[in-house]
Design an enzyme around this catalytic site. Sequence first.
Site, short mmCIF file in Angstrom:
data_model
loop_
_atom_site.label_atom_id
_atom_site.label_comp_id
_atom_site.label_asym_id
_atom_site.label_seq_id
_atom_site.Cartn_x
_atom_site.Cartn_y
_atom_site.Cartn_z
N ASN A 169 1.63 -2.48 2.08
CA ASN A 169 1.73 -2.22 0.65
C ASN A 169 3.21 -1.96 0.35
OD1 ASN A 169 1.66 -1.30 -1.95
ND2 ASN A 169 0.10 0.28 -1.59
N ARG B 40 1.93 9.27 -16.88
CA ARG B 40 1.70 8.22 -17.90
C ARG B 40 0.76 8.73 -18.99
NH1 ARG B 40 -0.17 3.66 -13.81
NH2 ARG B 40 1.06 4.67 -12.20
N HIS C 56 -6.03 -1.15 -9.86
CA HIS C 56 -6.85 -0.34 -8.93
C HIS C 56 -8.12 -1.07 -8.54
CE1 HIS C 56 -5.17 3.71 -10.71
NE2 HIS C 56 -4.45 3.31 -9.68
N GLU D 226 -8.59 1.96 -0.02
CA GLU D 226 -8.10 0.65 -0.42
C GLU D 226 -7.64 -0.16 0.77
OE1 GLU D 226 -6.03 3.01 -3.78
OE2 GLU D 226 -5.68 0.92 -4.30
N ARG E 33 -1.21 -5.98 -0.04
CA ARG E 33 -1.61 -5.59 -1.38
C ARG E 33 -0.65 -6.22 -2.37
NH1 ARG E 33 -0.37 -0.44 -4.86
NH2 ARG E 33 -2.02 -0.64 -6.39
#
Lengths: 401, 401
Positions: free
Chosen positions: B11, B243, B182, B386, B93
């Site tokens: 990743n 965020r 996601h 993940e 990823r």
Amino acid sequence: MTTGTRVLVLNAGSSSVKYQLIDMLDGSRLASGLVERIGEAEGRLLHLPLTGEPRESVRRFADHDGALRAVADELAADLMGLDSPELAAIGHRVVHGGLRFTRPTLINDAVVAEIRRLIPVAPLHNPANITGIEVARAMRPDLPQVAVFDTAFHATLPEHAARYAIDRKTADEHRVRRYGFHGTSHQYVSRATARLLGRDPAELNVIVLHLGNGASASAVAGGVCVETSMGLTPLEGLVMGTRSGDVDPGLVFHLHRVGGLSVDQIDDLLNRRSGLLGLCGDNDMREVVRRAQDGDEDAKLAFDSYVHRIRRYLGGYYAVLGRVDAVAFTAGVGENSAEVRAAVCANLEELGISVDPELNAVRSRHARVISPSYGRVTVAVVPTNEELEIAQQTFALVHEV
Amino acid sequence: MTTGTRVLVLNAGSSSVKYQLIDMLDGSRLASGLVERIGEAEGRLLHLPLTGEPRESVRRFADHDGALRAVADELAADLMGLDSPELAAIGHRVVHGGLRFTRPTLINDAVVAEIRRLIPVAPLHNPANITGIEVARAMRPDLPQVAVFDTAFHATLPEHAARYAIDRKTADEHRVRRYGFHGTSHQYVSRATARLLGRDPAELNVIVLHLGNGASASAVAGGVCVETSMGLTPLEGLVMGTRSGDVDPGLVFHLHRVGGLSVDQIDDLLNRRSGLLGLCGDNDMREVVRRAQDGDEDAKLAFDSYVHRIRRYLGGYYAVLGRVDAVAFTAGVGENSAEVRAAVCANLEELGISVDPELNAVRSRHARVISPSYGRVTVAVVPTNEELEIAQQTFALVHEV
Ligand SMILES: Nc1ncnc2c1ncn2[C@@H]1O[C@H](COP(=O)(O)OP(=O)(O)O)[C@@H](O)[C@H]1O
Ligand SMILES: Nc1ncnc2c1ncn2[C@@H]1O[C@H](COP(=O)(O)OP(=O)(O)O)[C@@H](O)[C@H]1O
């Protein structure tokens, strides 16, 4: 003080004035009308008297002053002029009351100055509202005039619903928060729903879906508004006729950087070329439904997007309220489109929401229940009447003072 | 073709590389680690072998090539180097697959070129992902390498959920739509939830709440994702660590015009100085909860805003799905914060949702049910993984080819 029993309601837009003269003894409309295209070469006044034919006059109305004088002339011709002793007050619709005005307010110079201070948060609306107020005050300086704010009903939102999750200093400095709009309609309809159900508003939880050209949803708990879909501006929330409602804020950055659009162009895009219009080229729900029924794919997408967004809010506000007693459909689409109502309420039995197809198909101008008797939640069509609500708030304030 | 039974998952971020080496025979982790501050004067590698102490190395890593070589050296020191015959494939990823990549994809030059073409819609992520791919391919050009996209699981969104209600031509021209992110986590967790319940994913409707630093919700109907809260970018939706999630798009116009902020400054504000951090100065939920429990008003507002937004999505997705079998909490906050889970599920008995305080308080690294047995909806904590999902998709593809 005043012995009159009539209230004139004025709604001044940037190039239009809408008006209604209301008899407070029974809430009936004595006259109504509008002037549009003020300032253009060819404007238009349409006056609808209580009895007799509508009167139309196509000519130039130089400014709001000229327009309002023409309205006064029409009312005088009906023997209900601005100088009539029966006139108790004038009620003005004002879009933005900010945090300062959370109740109907008797207008004086200081109030006008305060409404002016709110122009930065309501640049499209408050200037026209102020013009309407000033012209009306010049014509009847002695008459009580009242400002009724579109944001006021939402002043009760808890902070966690009213605040955006942004830096607090920046938010406070630029007065950024969820103000909400259509408040007069949400207030009127939530109360009228309680009346329809024979319940006290204080014990009723209602979700109001105001679906007009602009559209918004609100969650009202015991008569108090706790959440609403429009925000800092009337752009947020549901899909509307020409407005996008919710989008990823990153979309603005993307269109600016990758698309090379200016902020003004993106504003124009989201406010005027989006919504149903942007998705299918039509912003009138009648036309969207007709085309969708004819198998038009774009119209079907527009319809489905419109309904999907409402369903997301309906479920969201259900969770916010915890218990929902009623869902009320109102405004042009909500009052008239059985198709939209059926689609919004489809497949929601787990939430106790459903619509009886026969009741839903009935056409009527009266508040009515459209859910089957076994429904846990009452679904209703409740025609809105913002002018009556403004008149009542105006009249009540004038008599309280 | 390949006889190896291990997959290396990479990743690559703009200044970091995270990795895990996974044994596909039992899904266990053989080694993991990360390199951070690539390109800076003082970078850091942290390697966590299966047995023995973590190994840390603080020094300069000039670029991703240098970082990945250092990772290879660590793995080689454990006798599991990149050249080991047990290595079946590398799984990468990749954040943005656009409309083009809706499944795991065997990487070749053409695929890399396509991922590059998506940079305008994922300017922050795809460039780093591509760098990771290129360095890994240079090191092992012969080894199958697979791209697994964060957007792929959301490719099944119906058009009325995926399209924003904006002008279609503008949207198509600039590839504007809800992509969602996601996805690997939502996919893994929705399946793991079915497994926990002993049910077939195809017959289960699940709402997944991925609450980490970034946070998103998704509605999964019968294994198929039908709605998700992140959109064109990872900014939309829930309140996150830094965020904002949803805001009125008019807020951007307002801050630009009235506040005089540039588009870049507003982007920075909403992505990096908002969310929990913007509301209370802390972006770690542990700290927010601690302060709120101590009576700190700002932290309480941040917590309440965070929870309120999740509740709106939970109810909204309930209405979208019509029937909900399970709600799954995952990621850092979802897996660890009993306070957040309790607040999200409070007062939702009408939706059949509730949490058993004792079950909710249990700390565990395993998937578990936290709702009482009478609940209509199963509420569960389901740790996400993940990396394992990427490894499994990578391994499956390599064996299918
Ligand atoms: N029979 C109908 N079926 C569907 N939509 C209707 C019908 N009649 C009116 N409408 C919709 O109502 C909208 C206007 O709603 P209204 O509440 O009058 O708007 P405003 O927000 O301007 O007050 C029109 O654009 C039209 O789409
Ligand atoms: N015990 C805990 N209680 C509350 N929040 C926690 C706890 N442990 C971790 N977290 C939260 O989880 C967040 C990180 O979640 P994670 O899923 O690891 O993030 P990422 O999105 O980076 O993968 C941290 O910022 C922290 O707020």
